[in-house]
Design a protein around this motif. Structure first.
Motif, PDB file in Angstrom:
ATOM      1  N   LEU A 274      96.774  13.603  81.240  1.00 55.99           N
ATOM      2  CA  LEU A 274      97.521  14.364  80.234  1.00 55.99           C
ATOM      3  C   LEU A 274      98.069  13.473  79.130  1.00 55.99           C
ATOM      4  O   LEU A 274      98.492  13.974  78.087  1.00 55.99           O
ATOM      5  CB  LEU A 274      98.666  15.128  80.904  1.00 55.99           C
ATOM      6  CG  LEU A 274      98.250  16.293  81.805  1.00 55.99           C
ATOM      7  CD1 LEU A 274      99.467  16.881  82.516  1.00 55.99           C
ATOM      8  CD2 LEU A 274      97.539  17.376  80.992  1.00 55.99           C
ATOM      9  N   GLN A 280      96.104  16.264  74.330  1.00 58.76           N
ATOM     10  CA  GLN A 280      97.344  16.951  73.958  1.00 58.76           C
ATOM     11  C   GLN A 280      97.203  17.660  72.618  1.00 58.76           C
ATOM     12  O   GLN A 280      97.752  18.747  72.411  1.00 58.76           O
ATOM     13  CB  GLN A 280      98.503  15.956  73.920  1.00 58.76           C
ATOM     14  CG  GLN A 280      99.008  15.526  75.285  1.00 58.76           C
ATOM     15  CD  GLN A 280      99.631  16.675  76.053  1.00 58.76           C
ATOM     16  OE1 GLN A 280     100.401  17.478  75.521  1.00 58.76           O
ATOM     17  NE2 GLN A 280      99.293  16.779  77.341  1.00 58.76           N
ATOM     18  N   ALA A 332      97.621  19.793  87.559  1.00 61.10           N
ATOM     19  CA  ALA A 332      98.267  18.686  86.863  1.00 61.10           C
ATOM     20  C   ALA A 332      99.212  18.003  87.844  1.00 61.10           C
ATOM     21  O   ALA A 332     100.088  18.644  88.419  1.00 61.10           O
ATOM     22  CB  ALA A 332      99.039  19.205  85.653  1.00 61.10           C
ATOM     23  N   TRP A 348     100.970  20.644  80.513  1.00 66.64           N
ATOM     24  CA  TRP A 348      99.708  21.137  81.060  1.00 66.64           C
ATOM     25  C   TRP A 348      99.456  22.587  80.674  1.00 66.64           C
ATOM     26  O   TRP A 348      98.324  23.060  80.760  1.00 66.64           O
ATOM     27  CB  TRP A 348      99.709  21.017  82.591  1.00 66.64           C
ATOM     28  CG  TRP A 348     100.796  21.826  83.261  1.00 66.64           C
ATOM     29  CD1 TRP A 348     102.088  21.443  83.478  1.00 66.64           C
ATOM     30  CD2 TRP A 348     100.683  23.146  83.792  1.00 66.64           C
ATOM     31  NE1 TRP A 348     102.787  22.428  84.111  1.00 66.64           N
ATOM     32  CE2 TRP A 348     101.951  23.501  84.323  1.00 66.64           C
ATOM     33  CE3 TRP A 348      99.636  24.064  83.878  1.00 66.64           C
ATOM     34  CZ2 TRP A 348     102.197  24.724  84.920  1.00 66.64           C
ATOM     35  CZ3 TRP A 348      99.885  25.290  84.476  1.00 66.64           C
ATOM     36  CH2 TRP A 348     101.152  25.608  84.991  1.00 66.64           C
TER      37      TRP A 348
END
Length: 375
Positions: A274, A280, A332, A348
């Motif tokens: 992540l 992102q 996640a 997430w």
């Protein structure tokens, strides 16, 4: 470039990324056999030693990412060096193994996590024959609507070789150099022209008639899928990210694809963390996380901690993992301990993932040898 060289580049491109089931299976089998003969590589990140072994692709995907994240976590202030090691797993704080699903499940589970080797982010554009609107945040919608008019953004679609040369030279290469430096990797210009452009489309977003950003996409009308392959902004300039034109490129191409009856827009791949910046960024479009459509679908990344230390905890906490849970499901995973809260700022939500799991490092690393220093 000779005809033989051009043919070789096209063949290598297909071998590396074809979504043909037969070719993907053959590539995976060859990679799995040759991986057993490849040496480990070890790099030092300050007090941290990370070793990678397995699939050759990990030397261009996994190692550079872990090196960059070690720098970002403040674990290395100088250059990171790689050193060849033997075939046996070397002494290291963290072992990263690129391997098949079967081998990943057979490796020791204590202090370890299994992730996909890579993931793809796919944007659904139609469901049951009906267009499906691209979901972005209210803030992004308002910004796009405002700047679309003010800046005169428009989409230009082309398959011209001259336009491709301009895109590759003035947009793609400078952007890759600015974002990745020496670690930049891409498709060569001849392979990109003869394979991606020949089977796809090149898009530019113009601002009051001037090209500001571009994307080269592969178009598969049989599968109704548009795959984004190469991207860039003019001269790699940061101002084109600040202006919002890069996000506008995704939104305008999605609108074009919907009008063409395309059902899926593959936003391309990412490492399964992540903390990956482009992941992102693309998360704002609310894509679904999927296994890649090529040979990477059958590859796994086994991450095993061999020694508990403050540096290990810093790296794990700073980089939540997209792990494989039940078959076909992702979760996640956020690491944390009493001194280090989970990095929930790396979100997430919006990735089509069903759940997040918070893992206490004291339990995850229980029983492992410890280095000195506060934990």
């Amino acid at each position: 470039m000779t005809t033989v060289t051009a043919a070789w580049e096209r063949a290598r491109f297909a071998w590396d990324g074809s979504d043909s089931r037969a070719l993907s299976t053959a590539r995976h089998l060859v990679d799995t056999v040759t991986a057993t003969r490849l040496a480990w590589q070890v790099f030092h990140a300050g007090p941290l030693r990370i070793a990678y072994g397995g699939y050759r692709a990990g030397h261009s995907h996994v190692l550079p990412f872990l090196q960059e994240r070690a720098r970002a976590a403040g674990l290395a202030t100088g250059s990171l060096t790689a050193e060849p090691a033997g075939r046996r797993a070397p002494e290291a704080d963290i072992l990263a193994v690129g391997c098949s699903d079967r081998r990943a499940l057979a490796l020791p589970p204590a202090g370890a996590i299994i992730a996909p080797f890579r993931v793809h982010l796919v944007l659904p554009l139609a469901a049951a024959g009906q267009p499906q609107p691209v979901v972005v945040s209210r803030k992004e919608r308002q910004r796009f609507a405002r700047e679309h008019i003010r800046r005169g953004w428009a989409l230009e679609a082309t398959r011209s070789s001259a336009d491709f040369g301009y895109f590759y030279r003035r947009m793609h290469l400078p952007t890759m150099a600015r974002r990745h430096g020496d670690a930049a990797r891409s498709v060569g210009p001849r392979a990109a022209h003869d394979t991606i452009l020949a089977q796809g489309m090149l898009f530019f977003v113009t601002e009051h008639g001037e090209r500001r950003a571009g994307m080269l996409c592969r178009l598969d009308r049989t599968r109704r899928t548009l795959t984004l392959r190469l991207a860039g902004v003019l001269d790699g300039a940061a101002e084109h990210y600040r202006s919002g034109v890069f996000m506008a490129t995704y939104l305008l191409i999605a609108r074009w694809a919907t009008d063409q009856g395309i059902e899926r827009m593959d936003l391309s791949g990412s490492e399964p963390f992540l903390s990956k910046g482009i992941l992102q960024f693309k998360r704002k479009l609310h894509p679904r996380v999927e296994l890649p459509p090529n040979h990477f679908a059958n590859k796994r990344l086994w991450l095993g901690v061999r020694r508990d230390s403050p540096a290990v905890r810093e790296l794990l906490t700073a980089n939540p993992v997209l792990a494989l849970g039940r078959p076909g499901r992702f979760e996640a995973v956020y690491f944390h301990d009493a001194r280090r809260p989970p990095r929930t700022d790396l979100r997430w939500e919006g990735l089509g993932i069903s759940a997040a799991r918070h893992v206490d490092l004291d339990g995850f690393l229980a029983g492992l040898p410890k280095d000195g220093g506060p934990r």
